[in-house]
Design an enzyme around this catalytic site. Sequence first.
Site, mmCIF file in Angstrom:
data_model
loop_
_atom_site.group_PDB
_atom_site.id
_atom_site.type_symbol
_atom_site.label_atom_id
_atom_site.label_comp_id
_atom_site.label_asym_id
_atom_site.label_seq_id
_atom_site.Cartn_x
_atom_site.Cartn_y
_atom_site.Cartn_z
ATOM 1 N N HIS A 540 21.101 -14.660 19.018
ATOM 2 C CA HIS A 540 20.180 -15.552 19.716
ATOM 3 C C HIS A 540 18.579 -15.528 19.730
ATOM 4 O O HIS A 540 18.161 -14.138 19.758
ATOM 5 C CB HIS A 540 20.090 -15.921 21.287
ATOM 6 N N ASN A 572 21.679 -6.116 18.323
ATOM 7 C CA ASN A 572 21.738 -7.401 19.028
ATOM 8 C C ASN A 572 22.408 -7.190 20.251
ATOM 9 O O ASN A 572 22.228 -7.877 21.431
ATOM 10 C CB ASN A 572 22.623 -8.526 18.055
#
Length: 696
Positions: A540, A572
């Site tokens: 994201h 991440n």
Amino acid sequence: MKCIVPGGNVKVLAKAIHMLAKIGDEVYVKPQQEFISFCTVNMAKSAYSDITFHKNFFSYYTFGDLEEEEAQKCKISMRVSYTKAGMTNELTSRARTLVDALQNFPQNLIEITLEITLHKLLLRNYIDDASVMVNTTRTQLALGVGEFDRYIAGNETTITFCLKEVRALLTFSESIGIPVSINFETAGRPMLLTLKHQGFEANLLLSTLNPDNDSQSNSSTVNRQVQPIRKRSASSRSISRRVNRSSNRIKKSTVSAKLVVNNTFKNRPEEKTNQTLNQTTSTNIVSTEANNSMNSAQERNLKQSRLLSLNPVSATSSVTGKKIPDDQRKLVNSVFSNIAKRKSASDEEDCKLQEQTTGECIDLQESVPRSPPLLRQATKRARQVTFNLVALTSVGLGGWYVGKFSEQRRYSNEKDNETNVLSRMPIRNMPGLPLFGTVSAATSLTSAENNREMGSKVSQIMKFGFPGLDHVRSYEDFVLSYDRKNKVAHWVFEHLTKERVQCKNEVDRSKCEFKPDQSIHPFFRSENIDYKGSGYDRGHLAAAGNHRVEQKHMEQTFFLSNMAPQVGVGFNRDSWNRLEKHVRKLTNVYKDVYVCTGPLYLPKKELDGKKYVRYEVIGANHVAVPTHFYKVVVGETNDGKLDMEAFVMPNAPIDDNTPLTNFQVPPESIERAAGLLFFDKISRDKLSKINGKSKG
């Protein structure tokens, strides 16, 4: 066999099956080692379609893993053999182009004719000889070579085919954004329509109308023009006999009409012709004796002509002395000359038919009507409509000119008085969408109130300016600029408050799923299959945890336009996640927090001493893998003070013990590397702190 269809491909599979259902009533499934095929044939066996899904279309695909005793064997034989060899004509185009072209034809049109030339493609509705000319609309549409991605006219030809199956394939092609290819040869030979994708391939094989059975020709126009002649002549025959019984006049018209009768009706049987002559003669005698009034006799004979108009001989016995204009005489000559050309090679049959009709009296001039009543009414109505349109257009243009002239005069008067319309309105300098560049709403707006609400949110998020204006897209709770080339965002902007990031029971992350952004053109968007097997996470940019006001807000953060390929373990799921949590904690210190996040593609010095920008791309759509990611954060306190923090992290595993302050960099360095200007409405002199250090 066993297979798993990923979420993004379920709709493609469903649309493919729906297309096959429009073509045939049954679907044949043929699983193989490397692919699975779905086939169907229509009821008339004039169309065959198959869709083959390759192994990479599925997230999991195995064939033949059932035990022998568990498997239920069933074999249905279906053989279809076809090849592109010999199909010298090839067209490739977007489905939208062909769908728009077919919108000009009726939806209930069964067959359509395609004619290909070196410079253009012609489409027209197919009409056979059984159609009545006055009740049929002829439509022809021309498409230039520039309308097609590929245009090869190896053999100029004309083919006719069914439209139902083609519409089904075009609907499927348009829904998935894949161009369609059309290959064909000549009339009577099959045509092939294909769709090709990395994960699947669709084919549609159609039969075309054999030219030997094609009744659509120039002669069809002649036949339709003859039909009104037959109807009118029967109605006027008995009246003409009452007006003038002169045998001399009858004999004069007989000679000129014999050839026409022979050429037009030479295929009629002898017995039927004789019966028709007897029936026509008796009917006319009855109508003559029944009433001496010309008008009543005409009405009665008009009724009788409807019954007798199908008999060829009754249509050739009208006699009168009226003359027709020269232009109509030319039409008669052209009509009957074309009919004369269709004479049979057998002269003997012509002679026999001529002998049988020697005694029949015909006046050719009165056999041709001036024009059908329906055609006259349609022409009159068309003239009236044209006159109304011209009148309305004139009124509209006149009103526009008067309004423009009066507006210019009013404006000039106001300018002379040093006033302006805008000077009377209170205008405040408020942040909003930029005046130039491309700005799109990725979510549908259903009312003016929603428009105002969306505009207010965008103004709030972009309070301190846009970093860039390349394909800006606004969502419910964030704004991004999309990079069409690399299939990831240039930047994503968010506005966070303490209330927005608080957890809510009604907002559930588990209900969200990664999905392509349908608001982006298929050529430029990424798909879930691009990330499959790449070794990278769908990371994201606008964190899902930052948008917990509504379920819809969090779901929109799962659009692939908000994703970028990120190393999973060590980045991440670890260090990048720590940075996102750090930004959310800033809402406890600041009233408003503004965050800009995006990718970087930084150069690296290699062994030859030179610097290169190298990055990996994944998937069929070549989604770029950034070398680094940045976050630029601005916090606003209750008293209006502003602080800024800027981070750059490599897209690589990072030790969890590494403090986040190690990744803080001057904001200017990110702006130079990204080619963007962050928070350009804030003067750097007005910032209280940058990366925790006071400006002195």
